[in-house]
Design a protein around this motif. Structure first.
Motif, mmCIF file in Angstrom:
data_model
loop_
_atom_site.group_PDB
_atom_site.id
_atom_site.type_symbol
_atom_site.label_atom_id
_atom_site.label_comp_id
_atom_site.label_asym_id
_atom_site.label_seq_id
_atom_site.Cartn_x
_atom_site.Cartn_y
_atom_site.Cartn_z
ATOM 1 N N PRO A 1 -0.791 27.199 6.812
ATOM 2 C CA PRO A 1 -1.790 28.141 7.337
ATOM 3 C C PRO A 1 -2.451 28.963 6.231
ATOM 4 C CG PRO A 1 0.163 28.171 8.708
ATOM 5 C CD PRO A 1 0.495 27.346 7.513
ATOM 6 N N GLU A 2 -1.740 29.141 5.106
ATOM 7 C CA GLU A 2 -2.296 29.909 3.980
ATOM 8 C C GLU A 2 -3.192 29.060 3.083
ATOM 9 O OE1 GLU A 2 1.091 31.576 5.796
ATOM 10 O OE2 GLU A 2 1.084 29.729 4.588
ATOM 11 N N GLY A 3 -3.226 27.758 3.347
ATOM 12 C CA GLY A 3 -4.069 26.884 2.562
ATOM 13 C C GLY A 3 -3.391 26.229 1.375
ATOM 14 N N SER A 4 -2.082 26.443 1.218
ATOM 15 C CA SER A 4 -1.357 25.804 0.125
ATOM 16 C C SER A 4 -0.807 24.458 0.585
ATOM 17 C CB SER A 4 -0.214 26.706 -0.354
ATOM 18 O OG SER A 4 0.696 26.962 0.701
ATOM 19 N N ILE A 5 -0.301 23.666 -0.364
ATOM 20 C CA ILE A 5 0.252 22.350 -0.066
ATOM 21 C C ILE A 5 1.767 22.393 -0.191
ATOM 22 C CG2 ILE A 5 0.218 19.889 -0.653
ATOM 23 C CD1 ILE A 5 -2.484 20.961 0.258
ATOM 24 N N LEU A 6 2.461 21.864 0.815
ATOM 25 C CA LEU A 6 3.911 21.745 0.716
ATOM 26 C C LEU A 6 4.243 20.559 -0.186
ATOM 27 C CD1 LEU A 6 4.998 22.288 4.456
ATOM 28 C CD2 LEU A 6 4.970 23.971 2.595
ATOM 29 N N TYR A 7 5.081 20.794 -1.189
ATOM 30 C CA TYR A 7 5.484 19.697 -2.082
ATOM 31 C C TYR A 7 6.823 20.019 -2.707
ATOM 32 C CZ TYR A 7 3.949 22.700 -5.955
ATOM 33 O OH TYR A 7 3.798 23.735 -6.839
ATOM 34 N N SER A 8 7.512 18.976 -3.138
ATOM 35 C CA SER A 8 8.829 19.147 -3.736
ATOM 36 C C SER A 8 8.796 19.106 -5.259
ATOM 37 C CB SER A 8 9.784 18.062 -3.215
ATOM 38 O OG SER A 8 9.268 16.774 -3.489
ATOM 39 N N LYS A 9 7.819 18.366 -5.826
ATOM 40 C CA LYS A 9 7.704 18.259 -7.278
ATOM 41 C C LYS A 9 6.226 18.358 -7.688
ATOM 42 C CE LYS A 9 9.924 14.323 -7.332
ATOM 43 N NZ LYS A 9 10.559 13.050 -7.810
ATOM 44 N N SER A 10 5.985 19.082 -8.776
ATOM 45 C CA SER A 10 4.610 19.245 -9.245
ATOM 46 C C SER A 10 4.024 17.923 -9.748
ATOM 47 C CB SER A 10 4.543 20.289 -10.365
ATOM 48 O OG SER A 10 5.367 19.902 -11.452
ATOM 49 N N SER A 11 4.891 16.961 -10.011
ATOM 50 C CA SER A 11 4.413 15.644 -10.468
ATOM 51 C C SER A 11 3.931 14.776 -9.314
ATOM 52 C CB SER A 11 5.528 14.920 -11.229
ATOM 53 O OG SER A 11 6.668 14.726 -10.395
ATOM 54 N N ASN A 12 4.081 15.264 -8.093
ATOM 55 C CA ASN A 12 3.613 14.518 -6.917
ATOM 56 C C ASN A 12 2.090 14.637 -6.816
ATOM 57 O OD1 ASN A 12 6.243 13.965 -6.348
ATOM 58 N ND2 ASN A 12 6.342 15.097 -4.423
ATOM 59 N N THR A 13 1.395 13.783 -7.537
ATOM 60 C CA THR A 13 -0.065 13.837 -7.516
ATOM 61 C C THR A 13 -0.653 12.462 -7.206
ATOM 62 O OG1 THR A 13 -0.207 13.433 -9.907
ATOM 63 C CG2 THR A 13 -0.184 15.736 -9.178
ATOM 64 N N LEU A 14 -1.788 12.484 -6.562
ATOM 65 C CA LEU A 14 -2.544 11.254 -6.289
ATOM 66 C C LEU A 14 -3.949 11.437 -6.833
ATOM 67 C CD1 LEU A 14 -4.772 11.458 -3.653
ATOM 68 C CD2 LEU A 14 -2.639 11.992 -2.497
ATOM 69 N N ASN A 15 -4.579 10.340 -7.195
ATOM 70 C CA ASN A 15 -5.959 10.383 -7.702
ATOM 71 C C ASN A 15 -6.908 9.883 -6.628
ATOM 72 O OD1 ASN A 15 -5.326 11.324 -10.334
ATOM 73 N ND2 ASN A 15 -4.718 9.257 -10.929
ATOM 74 N N THR A 16 -7.934 10.677 -6.372
ATOM 75 C CA THR A 16 -8.918 10.291 -5.364
ATOM 76 C C THR A 16 -9.901 9.286 -5.952
ATOM 77 O OG1 THR A 16 -10.548 11.988 -5.902
ATOM 78 C CG2 THR A 16 -8.759 12.618 -4.414
ATOM 79 N N LYS B 1 0.853 -1.188 0.000
ATOM 80 C CA LYS B 1 0.000 0.000 0.000
ATOM 81 C C LYS B 1 0.888 1.236 0.000
ATOM 82 C CE LYS B 1 -3.690 -2.619 0.948
ATOM 83 N NZ LYS B 1 -4.830 -2.808 0.028
ATOM 84 N N VAL B 2 0.424 2.276 -0.665
ATOM 85 C CA VAL B 2 1.137 3.554 -0.655
ATOM 86 C C VAL B 2 0.331 4.542 0.172
ATOM 87 C CG1 VAL B 2 2.085 5.441 -2.019
ATOM 88 C CG2 VAL B 2 2.134 3.113 -2.930
ATOM 89 N N ILE B 3 0.954 5.071 1.216
ATOM 90 C CA ILE B 3 0.314 6.064 2.072
ATOM 91 C C ILE B 3 0.853 7.439 1.677
ATOM 92 C CG2 ILE B 3 -0.265 6.723 4.431
ATOM 93 C CD1 ILE B 3 -1.029 3.843 3.730
ATOM 94 N N TYR B 4 -0.037 8.341 1.355
ATOM 95 C CA TYR B 4 0.339 9.698 0.947
ATOM 96 C C TYR B 4 0.082 10.679 2.089
ATOM 97 C CZ TYR B 4 0.164 7.761 -3.799
ATOM 98 O OH TYR B 4 0.367 7.000 -4.922
ATOM 99 N N MET B 5 0.998 11.639 2.253
ATOM 100 C CA MET B 5 0.821 12.694 3.251
ATOM 101 C C MET B 5 0.721 14.032 2.532
ATOM 102 S SD MET B 5 3.298 13.810 6.457
ATOM 103 C CE MET B 5 4.708 14.191 5.393
ATOM 104 N N ARG B 6 -0.288 14.796 2.900
ATOM 105 C CA ARG B 6 -0.450 16.155 2.369
ATOM 106 C C ARG B 6 -0.351 17.142 3.528
ATOM 107 N NH1 ARG B 6 -5.222 17.743 0.071
ATOM 108 N NH2 ARG B 6 -4.241 18.789 -1.719
ATOM 109 N N ILE B 7 0.599 18.067 3.452
ATOM 110 C CA ILE B 7 0.758 19.087 4.486
ATOM 111 C C ILE B 7 0.133 20.383 3.976
ATOM 112 C CG2 ILE B 7 2.364 20.387 5.927
ATOM 113 C CD1 ILE B 7 2.295 17.376 6.499
ATOM 114 N N ILE B 8 -0.883 20.841 4.674
ATOM 115 C CA ILE B 8 -1.584 22.072 4.294
ATOM 116 C C ILE B 8 -1.118 23.200 5.206
ATOM 117 C CG2 ILE B 8 -3.839 23.156 3.966
ATOM 118 C CD1 ILE B 8 -5.013 20.316 3.734
#
Length: 201
Positions: free
Chosen positions: A128-143, A119-126
């Motif tokens: 205070p401004e409501g943006s997402i911390l990420y290192s690459k724009s290709s870091n996407t998951l499908n709901t 299983k792959v567990i994804y973490m999304r850090i939101i």
């Protein structure tokens, strides 16, 4: 003689008419029976259709419950700022200016009806401004609904239906982050399995 012939003919016609009347009565009776049978058949068909629809609804509801019950769940979530020391060890910090990483530790709970395996567990850090911390724009998951979301980091685990402890680290790579209220979201197989709030001063 003519009168007698006419009388006999009349009697014959009367006899024939009586046969016709009996036949018509018989046909009317059969027609009533057929109408009754047809009406009963329609009622039976309606009942069968209703039963089929009810069984289909119940099956779909049961399938949805099983599907929902088979999803993983994260409990005892602890998300916090981390400062990496020169020795490679880590120390918790609630100061945004001191953070080198953000860590989220949690337990994937036991679930006997979930499908075991990797299983792959994804973490999304939101932020205070409501943006997402990420290192690459290709870091996407499908709901599960087909929506595409940016994630911060991920970790693969081998899940065998037993409670499993997991920690995911997001490396800030020297980036400065603001102080305030943060949210950590955890996702697996297109479903959010847990969320946690934490504060960095």
């Amino acid at each position: 003689r003519k009168v007698r012939e006419l009388t006999e003919e009349t009697e014959t016609l009367r006899s024939i008419m009586k046969d016709y009347v009996r036949t018509i009565d018989s046909l009317n009776t059969e027609n009533i029976i057929l109408k009754t049978d047809l009406s009963n058949t329609k009622i039976d068909l309606t009942n069968m259709t209703d039963d089929r629809d009810n069984y289909k609804t119940q099956t779909n509801q049961l399938s949805e419950k099983v599907n929902a019950g088979s999803k993983l769940n994260a409990s005892a979530i602890l998300s916090e700022g981390i400062k990496e020391k020169g020795s490679g060890s880590y120390k918790e910090t609630d100061r945004a200016g001191r953070c080198t990483h953000i860590r989220s530790c949690f337990t994937i709970t036991q679930n006997q009806i979930a499908t075991p395996g990797n299983k792959v567990i994804y973490m999304r850090i939101i932020t205070p401004e409501g943006s997402i911390l990420y290192s690459k724009s290709s870091n996407t998951l499908n709901t599960e609904t087909g929506k595409s979301l940016i994630y911060s980091d991920k970790k693969s685990i081998n899940y065998q239906n037993q409670a499993t402890d997991v920690c995911i680290f997001y490396d800030l790579n020297g980036s400065e982050i603001s102080s305030g209220d943060y949210i950590a979201e955890l996702w697996c197989e297109g479903v959010r399995i847990g969320t946690n709030k934490f504060v960095l001063k």
